[in-house]
Design a protein around this motif. Structure first.
Motif, short mmCIF file in Angstrom:
data_model
loop_
_atom_site.label_atom_id
_atom_site.label_comp_id
_atom_site.label_asym_id
_atom_site.label_seq_id
_atom_site.Cartn_x
_atom_site.Cartn_y
_atom_site.Cartn_z
N GLU A 99 -6.25 11.54 -8.58
CA GLU A 99 -5.56 12.34 -7.04
C GLU A 99 -5.87 12.25 -5.42
OE1 GLU A 99 -6.65 15.68 -6.77
OE2 GLU A 99 -7.31 15.70 -8.47
N SER A 100 -5.30 10.63 -5.24
CA SER A 100 -4.91 9.58 -4.19
C SER A 100 -4.40 8.25 -4.58
CB SER A 100 -6.22 9.97 -3.35
OG SER A 100 -6.78 9.28 -3.61
N LEU A 101 -3.71 8.09 -3.99
CA LEU A 101 -3.49 7.02 -4.52
C LEU A 101 -2.65 6.36 -3.32
CD1 LEU A 101 0.35 6.64 -5.25
CD2 LEU A 101 -0.77 7.02 -7.03
N PHE A 102 -2.65 4.90 -2.98
CA PHE A 102 -1.99 3.57 -2.28
C PHE A 102 -0.96 3.15 -2.61
CE2 PHE A 102 -2.06 0.14 0.57
CZ PHE A 102 -1.77 0.90 2.29
N PHE A 103 0.28 3.15 -1.93
CA PHE A 103 1.35 2.72 -2.40
C PHE A 103 2.35 2.43 -1.03
CE2 PHE A 103 6.43 3.20 -3.47
CZ PHE A 103 5.91 2.31 -4.56
N GLY A 104 2.90 1.57 -1.13
CA GLY A 104 3.67 1.11 0.25
C GLY A 104 3.19 1.27 1.26
N ASN A 105 2.15 0.59 1.57
CA ASN A 105 1.36 0.77 3.00
C ASN A 105 1.43 2.29 3.43
OD1 ASN A 105 1.34 -2.20 3.33
ND2 ASN A 105 3.02 -1.66 4.25
N LYS A 106 0.87 3.01 2.35
CA LYS A 106 0.23 4.91 2.36
C LYS A 106 -0.06 5.08 1.28
CE LYS A 106 5.13 5.78 5.28
NZ LYS A 106 6.10 6.31 5.40
N TYR A 107 -1.03 6.10 2.30
CA TYR A 107 -1.85 6.37 1.62
C TYR A 107 -1.50 8.27 0.95
CZ TYR A 107 -6.88 7.71 -0.44
OH TYR A 107 -7.68 8.20 -1.18
N TYR A 108 -1.87 8.62 -0.29
CA TYR A 108 -1.13 9.27 -0.64
C TYR A 108 -2.11 10.67 -1.42
CZ TYR A 108 3.58 7.94 0.23
OH TYR A 108 4.33 7.12 0.83
N GLN A 109 -2.07 11.84 -1.27
CA GLN A 109 -2.96 12.71 -1.83
C GLN A 109 -2.27 13.97 -2.71
OE1 GLN A 109 -5.53 13.91 1.09
NE2 GLN A 109 -6.66 12.17 0.38
N VAL A 110 -2.56 14.40 -3.48
CA VAL A 110 -2.30 15.58 -3.90
C VAL A 110 -2.67 16.82 -2.12
CG1 VAL A 110 -2.42 17.33 -5.58
CG2 VAL A 110 -3.28 14.96 -6.04
N GLY A 111 -1.36 17.70 -2.77
CA GLY A 111 -0.40 18.29 -1.96
C GLY A 111 -0.07 17.68 -0.02
N ASP A 112 0.02 16.68 -1.01
CA ASP A 112 0.57 16.41 0.87
C ASP A 112 2.16 16.23 0.88
OD1 ASP A 112 -1.27 14.59 1.59
OD2 ASP A 112 -0.61 12.44 1.24
N ILE A 113 2.80 16.79 1.78
CA ILE A 113 4.60 17.45 1.78
C ILE A 113 5.11 15.79 2.50
CG2 ILE A 113 5.90 17.99 3.23
CD1 ILE A 113 4.02 20.40 3.25
N VAL A 114 5.74 15.56 1.05
CA VAL A 114 6.64 14.56 1.55
C VAL A 114 8.05 14.47 1.79
CG1 VAL A 114 5.16 13.07 0.39
CG2 VAL A 114 7.17 14.48 -1.28
N SER A 115 9.10 13.90 2.99
CA SER A 115 10.06 13.31 2.99
C SER A 115 11.08 12.96 1.91
CB SER A 115 10.54 13.09 4.31
OG SER A 115 9.99 12.40 4.36
N LEU A 116 12.35 12.72 1.50
CA LEU A 116 13.00 12.42 0.15
C LEU A 116 14.36 12.14 0.98
CD1 LEU A 116 10.98 13.89 -2.17
CD2 LEU A 116 11.70 12.03 -2.62
#
Length: 166
Positions: A99-116
């Protein structure tokens, strides 16, 4: 307290034996076993010479092996041969959803909006639908692209979630 032999009053021995009237040393026990006592019950000072039975035992085993047809053991030539290299076990990567993970000094969760950002520095937006992590700690994300409408501000300047389509 050191043990004391009840027959010869010795205080040092390799092994001690328990008897009805106390403890006796290993030498007295050997003499008692061999029956080397005189009429008065005192021990003789002579020690009996014990013969080895190794030669006779080995001869019996060797002859029995030849008769039965049991193969011999490995020779020295086989002992010093290099063994074939051991194969490394094949490990399959098992993937699990999180449901969540820590990657590249950031914490990501399902449902987050990310920019690529691509090679030409164009910005795109997506929503995380699922997160995966395998047994080697490799992390992956399942995303849904957000498509801008005509009302959306330029992606490089700002983000307004109400103006994007899933």
């Amino acid at each position: 307290m050191l043990p004391k032999c009840s027959q010869c009053d010795r205080t040092s021995s390799v092994m001690w034996w328990s008897v009805s009237n106390g403890e006796i040393c290993n030498e007295c026990n050997e003499l008692k076993k061999n029956g080397d006592q005189d009429e008065n019950g005192s021990q003789c000072e002579e020690k009996s010479i014990r013969k080895s039975t190794r030669i006779t035992r080995m001869r019996i085993k060797y002859n029995a092996g030849i008769i039965r047809g049991i193969p011999k053991g490995k020779s020295r030539r086989n002992i010093f041969k290099k063994a074939p290299p051991a194969k490394t076990p094949t490990i399959t990567a098992t993937t699990s959803t999180v449901e969540s993970l820590f990657f590249g000094n950031k914490y990501y969760q399902v449902g987050d909006i990310v920019s690529l950002v691509d090679n030409k520095y164009n910005t795109y937006y997506a929503q995380i639908r699922g997160l995966l992590q395998d047994s080697f700690c490799e992390k992956s994300a399942v995303i849904t692209w957000l498509i801008p409408t005509t009302d959306s501000p330029p992606p490089n300047e700002a983000f307004d979630p109400a103006t994007y389509l899933i």
